[in-house]
Design a protein around this motif. Structure first.
Motif, PDB file in Angstrom:
ATOM      1  N   HIS A   1      -5.750   1.603   0.688  1.00 49.19           N
ATOM      2  CA  HIS A   1      -5.571   0.969  -0.610  1.00 49.19           C
ATOM      3  C   HIS A   1      -4.280   1.489  -1.219  1.00 49.19           C
ATOM      4  O   HIS A   1      -3.735   2.510  -0.787  1.00 49.19           O
ATOM      5  CB  HIS A   1      -6.750   1.306  -1.529  1.00 49.19           C
ATOM      6  CG  HIS A   1      -7.008   2.781  -1.638  1.00 49.19           C
ATOM      7  ND1 HIS A   1      -6.247   3.612  -2.429  1.00 49.19           N
ATOM      8  CD2 HIS A   1      -7.930   3.582  -1.024  1.00 49.19           C
ATOM      9  CE1 HIS A   1      -6.688   4.864  -2.317  1.00 49.19           C
ATOM     10  NE2 HIS A   1      -7.702   4.866  -1.474  1.00 49.19           N
ATOM     11  N   PRO A   2      -3.738   0.790  -2.232  1.00 45.58           N
ATOM     12  CA  PRO A   2      -2.564   1.303  -2.924  1.00 45.58           C
ATOM     13  C   PRO A   2      -2.859   2.676  -3.540  1.00 45.58           C
ATOM     14  O   PRO A   2      -3.912   2.879  -4.132  1.00 45.58           O
ATOM     15  CB  PRO A   2      -2.311   0.244  -4.007  1.00 45.58           C
ATOM     16  CG  PRO A   2      -2.936  -0.996  -3.481  1.00 45.58           C
ATOM     17  CD  PRO A   2      -4.137  -0.547  -2.703  1.00 45.58           C
TER      18      PRO A   2
ATOM     19  N   LYS B   1       0.804  -1.218   0.000  1.00 48.56           N
ATOM     20  CA  LYS B   1       0.000   0.000   0.000  1.00 48.56           C
ATOM     21  C   LYS B   1       0.844   1.279   0.000  1.00 48.56           C
ATOM     22  O   LYS B   1       0.303   2.382  -0.118  1.00 48.56           O
ATOM     23  CB  LYS B   1      -0.914   0.027   1.226  1.00 48.56           C
ATOM     24  CG  LYS B   1      -1.974  -1.068   1.235  1.00 48.56           C
ATOM     25  CD  LYS B   1      -2.742  -1.050   2.542  1.00 48.56           C
ATOM     26  CE  LYS B   1      -3.708  -2.205   2.638  1.00 48.56           C
ATOM     27  NZ  LYS B   1      -4.398  -2.249   3.956  1.00 48.56           N
TER      28      LYS B   1
ATOM     29  N   SER C   1      -3.238   3.016   5.748  1.00 53.24           N
ATOM     30  CA  SER C   1      -3.592   3.248   4.349  1.00 53.24           C
ATOM     31  C   SER C   1      -4.622   2.220   3.914  1.00 53.24           C
ATOM     32  O   SER C   1      -4.493   1.032   4.195  1.00 53.24           O
ATOM     33  CB  SER C   1      -2.343   3.143   3.468  1.00 53.24           C
ATOM     34  OG  SER C   1      -1.425   4.161   3.794  1.00 53.24           O
TER      35      SER C   1
END
Length: 437
Positions: free
Chosen positions: A144-145, A79, A142
């Motif tokens: 999501h990427p 991520k 985080s």
């Protein structure tokens, strides 16, 4: 509890978690609090129909927590935003190294002056409780990427690195207790446990992740000419990097985190070379396959595809381990020593260490304050405790450290779990209002 009872309990929790996902997002509670409550009810604290002795089952618990942390660390690495820039990474690096060291020192001082523990046990306790957890802190990490939020990035990156940076302090504590060789004046500890094990882990992880990025991209190609089982590739990369790090006496947790970082960085760099923007990759459905790709849509990459499967494994490991945590706690664990340590860690050690670590960085005071509060302790701390027990920690000392550690983790799940949603909602709400102005 019989096998049937176990199936019923875990099945009910899974169904409740899956069916009430939207409701849970709106509630002030996290899923970990629900699992913990179930464990406390069936455990010795309430009904006493189940008890999981962490000392007798330390070998099993070490393996279970080890697997959970590895999966979570890899997911955290994937991520991380790219490209990697020192200016962006400076704050989490300071948190993972400077703040980590300060936290260990403060907890060790508390253990020496207040709890009356021997010096080796004090440093060991600091190494166990200082790292923030990558498994239970998903609400402040985080999502999501490509997530560019500074607060979530700092906390995710810190949790990814400090699970490796904690190991030298665990080994120092064991060494002072006569359970690990640290050399004359601690020189072996400095050269091997600190320098070699850390640098080698980063190199192995980065090399493994970069190599897998190139191999996966070459095999599959932009035209999806070759099928790649991303879930198995991701798990295989974790296992290979971790196993190799263990063989060369490097910190495998650190290696796995940087393998995830290098895998994503390498794949996005290759995609950029092919004319595909990172935003296109991040917006591609994680379950996309070659049969469903539309014209002009970028092919999925290993890091993005494998992340979905890893998140499912994270949820399962969270349910199982937090449930077992509730089954480990007895009423005798709750006393002034364990509760006082928790209050010290949450309200003094963590905020002070964060302020010291982030001094001189560009992080705002609001971000420093929130980061200073959300130092979630969890599965990683249980792993280090079980690791120490498996390395010959005396029974009486092991029982004492177990009591202290489990109460701190339990209170962290409850206190941080209840406060995370309202605090972050207020924080991001103020940011959105400020941006609107």
């Amino acid at each position: 509890m019989t096998t049937a009872h176990w199936f019923l309990l875990i099945g009910i929790l899974m169904l409740a978690r899956g069916l009430t996902s939207t409701l849970l997002q709106r509630s002030p509670f996290t899923s970990a609090i629900i699992y913990l409550g179930a464990g406390l009810i069936v455990g010795p604290s309430v009904l006493n129909i189940f008890y999981f002795d962490p000392l007798e089952q330390s070998a099993l618990l070490e393996v279970l927590t080890e697997i959970a942390v590895l999966i979570s660390l890899f997911s955290a690495g994937v991520k991380m935003p790219v490209p990697i820039m020192l200016r962006r990474w400076r704050a989490p690096i300071m948190l993972a190294w400077v703040s980590m060291t300060v936290t260990v020192a403060m907890i060790a001082a508390f253990g020496w002056l207040v709890l009356g523990l021997p010096l080796g046990a004090c440093i060991l306790l600091g190494g166990i409780l200082a790292p923030t957890d990558p498994v239970l802190a998903t609400d402040v990490q985080s999502r999501h990427p490509g997530d560019k939020d500074e607060l979530r990035f700092n906390l995710t990156c810190e949790a990814g690195m400090n699970d490796g940076t904690a190991f030298p302090f665990v080994m120092l504590g064991l060494g002072l207790l006569g359970l690990h060789e640290i050399g004359d004046h601690g020189m072996r500890w400095v050269l091997v446990d600190v320098l070699w094990a850390t640098i080698a882990a980063i190199v192995v992880g980065a090399a493994g992740g970069a190599a897998m990025a190139h191999l996966g991209w070459r095999l599959r190609g932009q035209q999806m000419k070759h099928e790649v089982l991303d879930d198995l590739v991701g798990l295989g990369l974790i296992a290979v990097v971790y196993g190799f790090c263990l063989l060369i006496h490097a910190w495998g947790f650190l290696g796995v985190f940087f393998a995830g970082v290098a895998l994503r960085h390498g794949e996005l760099r290759l995609a950029s070379t092919a004319g595909i923007a990172p935003e296109q990759i991040d917006s591609t459905p994680a379950h996309a396959h070659k049969e469903t790709l539309e014209e002009g849509e970028p092919p999925p990459i290993v890091s993005a595809e494998a992340l979905v499967f890893k998140e499912h494994l994270e949820r399962l490991s969270e349910l199982m381990l937090v449930l077992l945590l509730g089954g480990m706690l007895s009423l005798g664990y709750w006393n002034w020593r364990s509760i006082g340590l928790a209050v010290f860690v949450f309200c003094i050690a963590r905020p002070v260490s964060v302020m010291i670590g982030l001094a001189g960085t560009s992080s705002s005071w609001r971000i420093r304050g929130i980061a200073g509060w959300f130092g979630v302790r969890g599965i990683g701390s249980i792993y280090y405790l079980m690791y120490a027990i498996q390395h010959g920690l005396p029974h009486a000392l092991a029982r004492d450290l177990t009591q202290l550690t489990l109460v701190v983790i339990t209170l962290s799940i409850v206190v941080h779990g209840i406060s995370v949603k309202p605090m972050l909602s207020h924080f991001w709400g103020r940011r959105r209002r400020a941006a609107g102005q």
